[in-house]
Design a protein around this motif. Structure first.
Motif, PDB file in Angstrom:
ATOM      1  N   MET A 271      46.576  36.560  46.834  1.00 39.41           N
ATOM      2  CA  MET A 271      45.404  36.262  46.076  1.00 39.41           C
ATOM      3  C   MET A 271      45.830  35.845  44.671  1.00 39.41           C
ATOM      4  O   MET A 271      46.519  36.609  43.992  1.00 39.41           O
ATOM      5  CB  MET A 271      44.510  37.501  46.013  1.00 39.41           C
ATOM      6  N   PRO A 272      45.449  34.645  44.249  1.00 40.50           N
ATOM      7  CA  PRO A 272      45.697  34.276  42.853  1.00 40.50           C
ATOM      8  C   PRO A 272      44.870  35.176  41.939  1.00 40.50           C
ATOM      9  O   PRO A 272      43.708  35.461  42.228  1.00 40.50           O
ATOM     10  CB  PRO A 272      45.213  32.832  42.763  1.00 40.50           C
ATOM     11  N   CYS A 273      45.464  35.647  40.865  1.00 36.32           N
ATOM     12  CA  CYS A 273      44.795  36.559  39.937  1.00 36.32           C
ATOM     13  C   CYS A 273      44.813  35.956  38.543  1.00 36.32           C
ATOM     14  O   CYS A 273      45.878  35.569  38.062  1.00 36.32           O
ATOM     15  CB  CYS A 273      45.526  37.897  39.851  1.00 36.32           C
ATOM     16  N   HIS A 274      43.651  35.903  37.911  1.00 38.07           N
ATOM     17  CA  HIS A 274      43.603  35.469  36.512  1.00 38.07           C
ATOM     18  C   HIS A 274      43.595  36.728  35.656  1.00 38.07           C
ATOM     19  O   HIS A 274      42.638  37.491  35.645  1.00 38.07           O
ATOM     20  CB  HIS A 274      42.367  34.613  36.242  1.00 38.07           C
ATOM     21  N   LEU A 275      44.691  36.943  34.956  1.00 40.74           N
ATOM     22  CA  LEU A 275      44.875  38.150  34.151  1.00 40.74           C
ATOM     23  C   LEU A 275      44.845  37.740  32.683  1.00 40.74           C
ATOM     24  O   LEU A 275      45.823  37.215  32.173  1.00 40.74           O
ATOM     25  CB  LEU A 275      46.209  38.812  34.503  1.00 40.74           C
ATOM     26  N   THR A 276      43.736  37.952  32.044  1.00 37.53           N
ATOM     27  CA  THR A 276      43.456  37.497  30.668  1.00 37.53           C
ATOM     28  C   THR A 276      43.641  35.990  30.597  1.00 37.53           C
ATOM     29  O   THR A 276      42.795  35.258  31.057  1.00 37.53           O
ATOM     30  CB  THR A 276      44.274  38.256  29.603  1.00 37.53           C
ATOM     31  N   ASN A 277      44.751  35.489  30.107  1.00 35.75           N
ATOM     32  CA  ASN A 277      44.948  34.035  29.999  1.00 35.75           C
ATOM     33  C   ASN A 277      46.158  33.579  30.821  1.00 35.75           C
ATOM     34  O   ASN A 277      46.857  32.649  30.434  1.00 35.75           O
ATOM     35  CB  ASN A 277      45.116  33.635  28.530  1.00 35.75           C
ATOM     36  N   HIS A 278      46.377  34.212  31.952  1.00 32.83           N
ATOM     37  CA  HIS A 278      47.579  33.937  32.749  1.00 32.83           C
ATOM     38  C   HIS A 278      47.258  34.103  34.226  1.00 32.83           C
ATOM     39  O   HIS A 278      46.527  35.011  34.620  1.00 32.83           O
ATOM     40  CB  HIS A 278      48.678  34.920  32.329  1.00 32.83           C
ATOM     41  N   TRP A 279      47.819  33.203  35.055  1.00 32.59           N
ATOM     42  CA  TRP A 279      47.679  33.302  36.506  1.00 32.59           C
ATOM     43  C   TRP A 279      48.940  33.909  37.113  1.00 32.59           C
ATOM     44  O   TRP A 279      50.053  33.586  36.710  1.00 32.59           O
ATOM     45  CB  TRP A 279      47.465  31.923  37.122  1.00 32.59           C
ATOM     46  N   ALA A 280      48.741  34.795  38.084  1.00 31.15           N
ATOM     47  CA  ALA A 280      49.832  35.393  38.846  1.00 31.15           C
ATOM     48  C   ALA A 280      49.346  35.535  40.288  1.00 31.15           C
ATOM     49  O   ALA A 280      48.196  35.204  40.601  1.00 31.15           O
ATOM     50  CB  ALA A 280      50.223  36.744  38.257  1.00 31.15           C
ATOM     51  N   LEU A 281      50.200  36.019  41.163  1.00 30.24           N
ATOM     52  CA  LEU A 281      49.862  36.134  42.576  1.00 30.24           C
ATOM     53  C   LEU A 281      50.021  37.570  43.041  1.00 30.24           C
ATOM     54  O   LEU A 281      51.050  38.198  42.776  1.00 30.24           O
ATOM     55  CB  LEU A 281      50.779  35.211  43.406  1.00 30.24           C
ATOM     56  N   LEU A 282      49.009  38.078  43.729  1.00 35.24           N
ATOM     57  CA  LEU A 282      49.059  39.404  44.340  1.00 35.24           C
ATOM     58  C   LEU A 282      48.957  39.219  45.846  1.00 35.24           C
ATOM     59  O   LEU A 282      48.020  38.591  46.341  1.00 35.24           O
ATOM     60  CB  LEU A 282      47.903  40.263  43.825  1.00 35.24           C
TER      61      LEU A 282
END
Length: 125
Positions: free
Chosen positions: A1-12
């Motif tokens: 799942m792509p995650c938008h964490l504040t101002n950054h994208w990461a993958l979980l």
């Protein structure tokens, strides 16, 4: 799942068979990781039919030795590349991906070309 964490994208990634989460971050930061338990809790509440119970108790493992972005703009492309690797189910040495930061322009062009080809194919039907 792509995650938008504040101002950054990461993958979980949910690894159901292994009862764990994997976190792929192209700009490692404790701040990015700190929001994950809340996200997993929300998934547990919202996706009761799609995910097994108890997912909140699974460990969140940060995948080590990932290629890291060299600017503030490439995180979305990194997420797509991480997804490509995860979905391939092939064993990977992340050292083989050390050239990714230098190849971002090429990756962006391929994404654009793939999207345009898909749009053209859809609109021709």
């Amino acid at each position: 799942m792509p995650c938008h964490l504040t101002n950054h994208w990461a993958l979980l990634v949910c690894r159901i068979k292994e009862l764990k989460w994997e976190f792929y971050d192209s700009m490692k930061s404790k701040r990015h990781r700190s929001g994950l338990p809340g996200l997993v809790k929300l998934l547990n509440e919202e996706e009761t039919k799609a995910l097994p119970s108890g997912i909140e108790d699974w460990p969140i493992v940060e995948v080590a030795a990932l290629p890291q972005q060299e600017n503030e703009d490439d995180c979305g492309v990194f997420v797509l590349k991480f997804m490509e690797v995860v979905l391939s189910n092939e064993p990977i040495s992340w050292n083989e991906c050390s050239s990714w930061p230098a190849e971002m322009a090429k990756f962006r062009a391929k994404i654009a070309a793939d999207l345009l080809a898909t749009f053209s194919e859809i609109s021709s039907h």
